[in-house]
Design a protein around this motif. Structure first.
Motif, PDB file in Angstrom:
ATOM      1  N   PHE A 322      -2.533  -0.847 -13.682  1.00 27.18           N
ATOM      2  CA  PHE A 322      -1.963   0.275 -12.948  1.00 27.18           C
ATOM      3  C   PHE A 322      -0.697  -0.146 -12.191  1.00 27.18           C
ATOM      4  CE2 PHE A 322      -1.554   2.507  -8.896  1.00 27.18           C
ATOM      5  CZ  PHE A 322      -1.527   3.826  -9.301  1.00 27.18           C
ATOM      6  N   THR A 323       0.358   0.632 -12.344  1.00 28.68           N
ATOM      7  CA  THR A 323       1.572   0.432 -11.542  1.00 28.68           C
ATOM      8  C   THR A 323       2.066   1.790 -11.063  1.00 28.68           C
ATOM      9  OG1 THR A 323       2.974   0.507 -13.533  1.00 28.68           O
ATOM     10  CG2 THR A 323       2.322  -1.675 -12.714  1.00 28.68           C
ATOM     11  N   PHE A 324       2.441   1.848  -9.799  1.00 27.47           N
ATOM     12  CA  PHE A 324       2.935   3.077  -9.186  1.00 27.47           C
ATOM     13  C   PHE A 324       4.270   2.722  -8.546  1.00 27.47           C
ATOM     14  CE2 PHE A 324       3.274   6.043  -5.599  1.00 27.47           C
ATOM     15  CZ  PHE A 324       3.044   7.249  -6.224  1.00 27.47           C
ATOM     16  N   SER A 325       5.351   3.283  -9.060  1.00 29.72           N
ATOM     17  CA  SER A 325       6.673   2.904  -8.575  1.00 29.72           C
ATOM     18  C   SER A 325       6.782   3.136  -7.077  1.00 29.72           C
ATOM     19  CB  SER A 325       7.747   3.725  -9.296  1.00 29.72           C
ATOM     20  OG  SER A 325       9.035   3.304  -8.896  1.00 29.72           O
ATOM     21  N   PRO A 326       7.138   2.119  -6.316  1.00 30.74           N
ATOM     22  CA  PRO A 326       7.159   2.276  -4.855  1.00 30.74           C
ATOM     23  C   PRO A 326       8.283   3.186  -4.396  1.00 30.74           C
ATOM     24  CG  PRO A 326       8.094   0.157  -5.492  1.00 30.74           C
ATOM     25  CD  PRO A 326       7.534   0.764  -6.738  1.00 30.74           C
ATOM     26  N   ASN A 327       8.051   3.838  -3.277  1.00 29.68           N
ATOM     27  CA  ASN A 327       9.092   4.632  -2.642  1.00 29.68           C
ATOM     28  C   ASN A 327      10.009   3.694  -1.859  1.00 29.68           C
ATOM     29  OD1 ASN A 327       7.828   6.946  -3.588  1.00 29.68           O
ATOM     30  ND2 ASN A 327       6.655   7.253  -1.710  1.00 29.68           N
ATOM     31  N   VAL A 328      11.206   3.454  -2.401  1.00 28.77           N
ATOM     32  CA  VAL A 328      12.132   2.512  -1.782  1.00 28.77           C
ATOM     33  C   VAL A 328      12.451   2.964  -0.363  1.00 28.77           C
ATOM     34  CG1 VAL A 328      14.462   1.567  -1.876  1.00 28.77           C
ATOM     35  CG2 VAL A 328      13.117   1.775  -3.969  1.00 28.77           C
ATOM     36  N   GLY A 329      12.445   2.007   0.552  1.00 32.93           N
ATOM     37  CA  GLY A 329      12.777   2.306   1.932  1.00 32.93           C
ATOM     38  C   GLY A 329      11.829   1.621   2.889  1.00 32.93           C
ATOM     39  N   VAL A 330      11.987   1.939   4.160  1.00 34.16           N
ATOM     40  CA  VAL A 330      11.144   1.374   5.206  1.00 34.16           C
ATOM     41  C   VAL A 330      10.145   2.438   5.647  1.00 34.16           C
ATOM     42  CG1 VAL A 330      11.091   0.290   7.476  1.00 34.16           C
ATOM     43  CG2 VAL A 330      13.052  -0.098   5.965  1.00 34.16           C
ATOM     44  N   HIS A 331       8.868   2.115   5.530  1.00 34.14           N
ATOM     45  CA  HIS A 331       7.807   3.056   5.860  1.00 34.14           C
ATOM     46  C   HIS A 331       7.012   2.519   7.049  1.00 34.14           C
ATOM     47  CE1 HIS A 331       8.276   5.193   1.951  1.00 34.14           C
ATOM     48  NE2 HIS A 331       8.668   3.989   1.545  1.00 34.14           N
ATOM     49  N   THR A 332       6.732   3.392   7.987  1.00 38.01           N
ATOM     50  CA  THR A 332       5.955   2.999   9.164  1.00 38.01           C
ATOM     51  C   THR A 332       4.500   3.436   9.016  1.00 38.01           C
ATOM     52  OG1 THR A 332       6.588   5.044  10.299  1.00 38.01           O
ATOM     53  CG2 THR A 332       7.968   3.103  10.666  1.00 38.01           C
ATOM     54  N   ASP A 333       3.649   2.806   9.818  1.00 31.22           N
ATOM     55  CA  ASP A 333       2.220   3.134   9.828  1.00 31.22           C
ATOM     56  C   ASP A 333       1.641   3.073   8.410  1.00 31.22           C
ATOM     57  OD1 ASP A 333      -0.270   3.799  10.738  1.00 31.22           O
ATOM     58  OD2 ASP A 333       0.167   5.939  11.039  1.00 31.22           O
ATOM     59  N   VAL A 334       1.764   1.898   7.815  1.00 34.43           N
ATOM     60  CA  VAL A 334       1.317   1.694   6.436  1.00 34.43           C
ATOM     61  C   VAL A 334      -0.010   0.938   6.447  1.00 34.43           C
ATOM     62  CG1 VAL A 334       1.884   0.670   4.191  1.00 34.43           C
ATOM     63  CG2 VAL A 334       3.696   1.650   5.619  1.00 34.43           C
ATOM     64  N   HIS A 335      -0.891   1.297   5.525  1.00 37.67           N
ATOM     65  CA  HIS A 335      -2.194   0.648   5.412  1.00 37.67           C
ATOM     66  C   HIS A 335      -2.375   0.180   3.971  1.00 37.67           C
ATOM     67  CE1 HIS A 335      -3.481   2.337   9.356  1.00 37.67           C
ATOM     68  NE2 HIS A 335      -2.616   3.283   9.002  1.00 37.67           N
ATOM     69  N   GLU A 336      -2.939  -1.021   3.808  1.00 41.22           N
ATOM     70  CA  GLU A 336      -3.178  -1.578   2.476  1.00 41.22           C
ATOM     71  C   GLU A 336      -4.680  -1.619   2.200  1.00 41.22           C
ATOM     72  OE1 GLU A 336      -2.432  -5.652  -0.171  1.00 41.22           O
ATOM     73  OE2 GLU A 336      -1.700  -5.528   1.899  1.00 41.22           O
ATOM     74  N   VAL A 337      -5.065  -1.135   1.024  1.00 37.25           N
ATOM     75  CA  VAL A 337      -6.454  -1.233   0.570  1.00 37.25           C
ATOM     76  C   VAL A 337      -6.466  -1.914  -0.790  1.00 37.25           C
ATOM     77  CG1 VAL A 337      -7.271   0.759   1.879  1.00 37.25           C
ATOM     78  CG2 VAL A 337      -6.362   1.111  -0.425  1.00 37.25           C
ATOM     79  N   ASP A 338      -7.420  -2.803  -0.998  1.00 35.28           N
ATOM     80  CA  ASP A 338      -7.509  -3.579  -2.234  1.00 35.28           C
ATOM     81  C   ASP A 338      -8.923  -3.515  -2.786  1.00 35.28           C
ATOM     82  OD1 ASP A 338      -4.924  -4.345  -1.739  1.00 35.28           O
ATOM     83  OD2 ASP A 338      -5.426  -6.382  -1.100  1.00 35.28           O
ATOM     84  N   PHE A 339      -9.038  -3.442  -4.099  1.00 27.96           N
ATOM     85  CA  PHE A 339     -10.334  -3.601  -4.739  1.00 27.96           C
ATOM     86  C   PHE A 339     -10.674  -5.092  -4.795  1.00 27.96           C
ATOM     87  CE2 PHE A 339      -9.498   0.670  -6.365  1.00 27.96           C
ATOM     88  CZ  PHE A 339     -10.743   1.239  -6.209  1.00 27.96           C
ATOM     89  N   SER A 340     -11.881  -5.421  -4.400  1.00 30.75           N
ATOM     90  CA  SER A 340     -12.313  -6.819  -4.372  1.00 30.75           C
ATOM     91  C   SER A 340     -12.545  -7.343  -5.786  1.00 30.75           C
ATOM     92  CB  SER A 340     -13.610  -6.943  -3.556  1.00 30.75           C
ATOM     93  OG  SER A 340     -14.105  -8.256  -3.596  1.00 30.75           O
TER      94      SER A 340
END
Length: 707
Positions: A322-340
């Motif tokens: 899976f690849t989702f093209s990132p939204n270029v720029g600076v984003h605030t209040d970002v959260h990362e979730v990962d599948f173990s």
């Protein structure tokens, strides 16, 4: 507990390490006979057996019942017992001389010697005591050197005559009686013995009756892996000890001795072989142990044709994760979730294995998009990986509760070692030389991964979160404007329950910057950096991925400045102060205040010097190394240099790191700094040209600066 094995004159010397009970000891196994198997029509095997009768390396030939593969039944085969481990490949190759291609197939042929011995004798080579070590570091031999004049032993450098150097090594080894010799290069062992011979001395680096000898186990070679050329140095052995070349040990570099020993226990591949082995080599050893448990043989030169596919199905199947093209720029209040451990867990929970995928007995269409069936019978690959996943989870749980530093280092080494095995288990299914690989497994795993990530994305968006980037097994989300958000932990739990694979909340970022590609405005999938909302467990404040400071060829000076520019951007959230900071570093660079040791460029070669036809800096460095040292730089090796005058031609453009240059080409490193700064400001819409214009406006240029 035996931990290393020497094969000398047909005997196996089995060594136990020194410990509280006394010094190192050995016994001799004179009865061991390595064996392999041959499958094929009985008449053809009979002709092969007859051809082997007069061969001096054959100890015995008999007919046995064995399973040639997972999911296959027992059948009659020829067992060939050899007199020595190095005779096995030679005897196996003779099968091609008495049969048509493919008519006879050989099994259990290409095992490394110590691993073969442990496998066939059911010997666990895991040391049961703490191993003693000695570190030996020799400088690279220069063409002008007439003799060895310097050595570093356990951090203490000895200079003097060749006799002094040899005596220093011999004395330390005799005093310490190490179980493991760490060396900085493959040539250390033969160079020391050659120096001792020149001085008329007997050097005993080993133990036992053959202590004054050494063996060459393999010559140097180049190999191709994922589009890159690597260099595999020669390997040497001294009796009674483990020799580990630090420059050629992936696992020792990425983990530590505890991590290596954990893999020894899991793979039954003794430490000396485990230290030089690749990830795939160790994974294969673990798989072979499972095959042996199931009484399944390992095919030599495995040949598994890809199942027939239509053009449409091939187009659908031949895709990555899976690849989702990132939204270029600076984003605030970002959260990362990962599948173990997403891919290993897909293999485990979906029962993906070479013998279960597209089986003949099941017709259900289990794999999304592809419609492949998966057998209901338990596959061997999930059985291999399940203990690794569960053990790593347990180790990570222990780490979260452990504050003792030595214990943390031990656990971190074991966790890192398992991580690399789990990371590669998916890709290895698509590797053409994998002993137990199958391309349809690779395709199915990717298909499940895409489906899982897309479903997770939909659930997150329904819960009020915008996905700003997604890659392989990770998603980055921010609160959607004018929406109420369900707590991320609750959403992650729902997705975990649906998928059967844990979706973990990795953490929060104050901001994350996604970097565009250099040649377009589209987002680069793997280039981003950001600031954690709270420092991580290891004290990290920032996360860097894909940008220059994470690239192995980037000089330390450039990497350090880039990180400082990111800190400046974090403080002001404005490009102006970043430009000012960059200008100050450029001024220091041109004033000669940069530490030359921090300007080293490290590059991996892809072929011998004679095959390059472009006059690059790396070629100049290779030419310089060729003129300074006895040995030519190998293909796949690393060359480290400082650019001293990029306007010159040939080897005068650079100086090698070991020459300790005192000057550098400020213009070259200025270009590298501006390139690194572009990665920092590109998310704000700044191009390299705009940065250069801003520098011209803010920097007072004088002839003195460029002098």
């Amino acid at each position: 507990m035996c931990y290393t094995f020497d094969f000398i004159d047909g005997d196996v010397y089995r060594w136990t390490p020194a410990g509280d009970d006394g010094p190192a000891a050995y016994d001799i196994d004179s009865t061991y006979r390595p064996r392999f198997y041959v499958r094929g029509p009985r008449e053809t095997r009979a002709a092969y057996e007859q051809a082997l009768e007069p061969h001096p390396s054959v100890a015995a030939v008999e007919t046995v019942e064995r399973r040639p593969g997972f999911g296959e039944t027992y059948e009659s085969m020829t067992l060939v017992a050899a007199t020595a481990v190095d005779a096995v490949p030679t005897l196996a190759r003779q099968a091609n001389q008495v049969a048509l291609p493919g008519e006879l197939r050989c099994y259990n042929v290409d095992f490394s010697p110590e691993f073969r011995y442990c496998l066939e004798t059911d010997t666990d080579p895991t040391p049961n005591t703490r191993l003693t070590t000695v570190e030996i570091h020799l400088p690279r031999a220069r063409a002008t050197d007439e003799e060895l004049s310097r050595v570093t032993v356990d951090g203490e450098t000895v200079r003097g005559s060749q006799a002094t150097v040899v005596d220093a090594v011999a004395t330390r080894v005799a005093e310490r009686d190490p179980d493991v010799l760490f060396v900085n290069a493959a040539a250390v062992i033969p160079r020391l013995f050659a120096a001792a011979r020149d001085e008329g001395r007997t050097l005993e680096l080993g133990r036992g009756p053959h202590a004054a000898t050494f063996q060459q186990l393999a010559g140097e070679s180049a190999y191709h892996s994922y589009g890159q050329v690597g260099h595999s140095p020669a390997r040497y052995n001294v009796p009674g000890r483990v020799v580990i070349n630090r420059s050629a040990s992936f696992f020792l570099d990425e983990t530590n001795l505890a991590g290596c020993l954990d893999l020894v226990e899991r793979s039954r591949k003794p430490l000396q072989e485990q230290a030089w082995a690749s990830i795939g080599n160790v994974l294969t050893a673990i798989q072979i142990r499972e095959a042996q448990r199931r009484d399944v043989l390992v095919q030599w030169r495995a040949w598994r044709p890809e199942s027939w596919k239509t053009m449409g199905s091939l187009y659908t199947a031949d895709r990555g994760g899976f690849t989702f093209s990132p939204n270029v720029g600076v984003h605030t209040d970002v959260h990362e979730v990962d599948f173990s451990s997403l891919y290993p867990n897909i293999i485990i929970t979906r029962n993906i294995s070479p013998e279960t995928i597209r089986c003949d007995c099941c017709s259900t269409r289990d794999v999304p998009e592809l419609g492949y069936s998966i057998c209901d019978r338990a596959g061997y690959l999930p059985d291999v990986l399940a203990p690794l996943v569960s053990d790593r989870d347990a180790i990570k749980a222990q780490l979260s509760e452990t504050t003792d530093l030595p214990e943390r280092e031990r656990l971190e080494g074991k966790s890192a070692a398992l991580k690399w095995i789990l990371v590669s288990c998916f890709g290895y299914q698509g590797f053409s030389n994998a002993k137990f690989g199958r391309i349809e497994c690779h395709e199915a795993i990717n298909a499940f991964a895409r489906s899982i990530l897309l479903d997770a994305k939909d659930q997150l968006e329904q819960a009020g979160w915008d996905v700003v980037h997604g890659l392989v097994d990770s998603l980055w989300v921010t609160p959607a404007p004018e929406c109420d958000q369900r707590p991320l932990t609750a959403v992650c739990q729902d997705i975990t329950d649906d998928v059967g694979i844990r979706l973990e909340y990795e953490g929060a970022f104050d901001w994350v910057a996604f970097v565009p590609k250099r040649d377009s405005a589209a987002g680069a999938l793997t280039k981003y950096f950001g600031k954690y909302a709270d420092p991580t467990a290891d004290g990290s404040t920032y996360k860097y991925r894909g940008i220059e400071c994470r690239q192995r060829s980037t000089p330390a000076f450039v990497a350090s400045v880039q990180k400082e520019l990111i800190r400046t951007f974090d403080q002001y959230r404005d490009p102006g102060p970043v430009i000012d900071n960059l200008a100050a570093h450029l001024e220091a660079l041109h004033a000669g205040r940069a530490d030359v040791a921090d300007l080293v460029v490290s590059t991996r070669t892809s072929k011998p010097l004679s095959e390059y036809d472009q006059a690059t800096q790396m070629v100049a460095a290779l030419q310089r190394a060729d003129s300074l040292y006895d040995d030519d730089p190998p293909a796949g090796g690393t060359v480290a240099y400082v650019v001293v005058d990029d306007d010159k031609r040939g080897r005068e453009r650079v100086s090698l790191r070991e020459e300790a240059p005192s000057t550098y080409d400020a213009g070259f490193y200025e270009t590298a700094l501006i390139r690194a700064a572009t990665s920092v400001l590109a998310p704000c819409g700044w191009t390299q040209a705009r940065i250069e214009r801003a520098l011209a406006e803010t920097t007072e240029t004088s002839l003195g600066r460029w002098a």
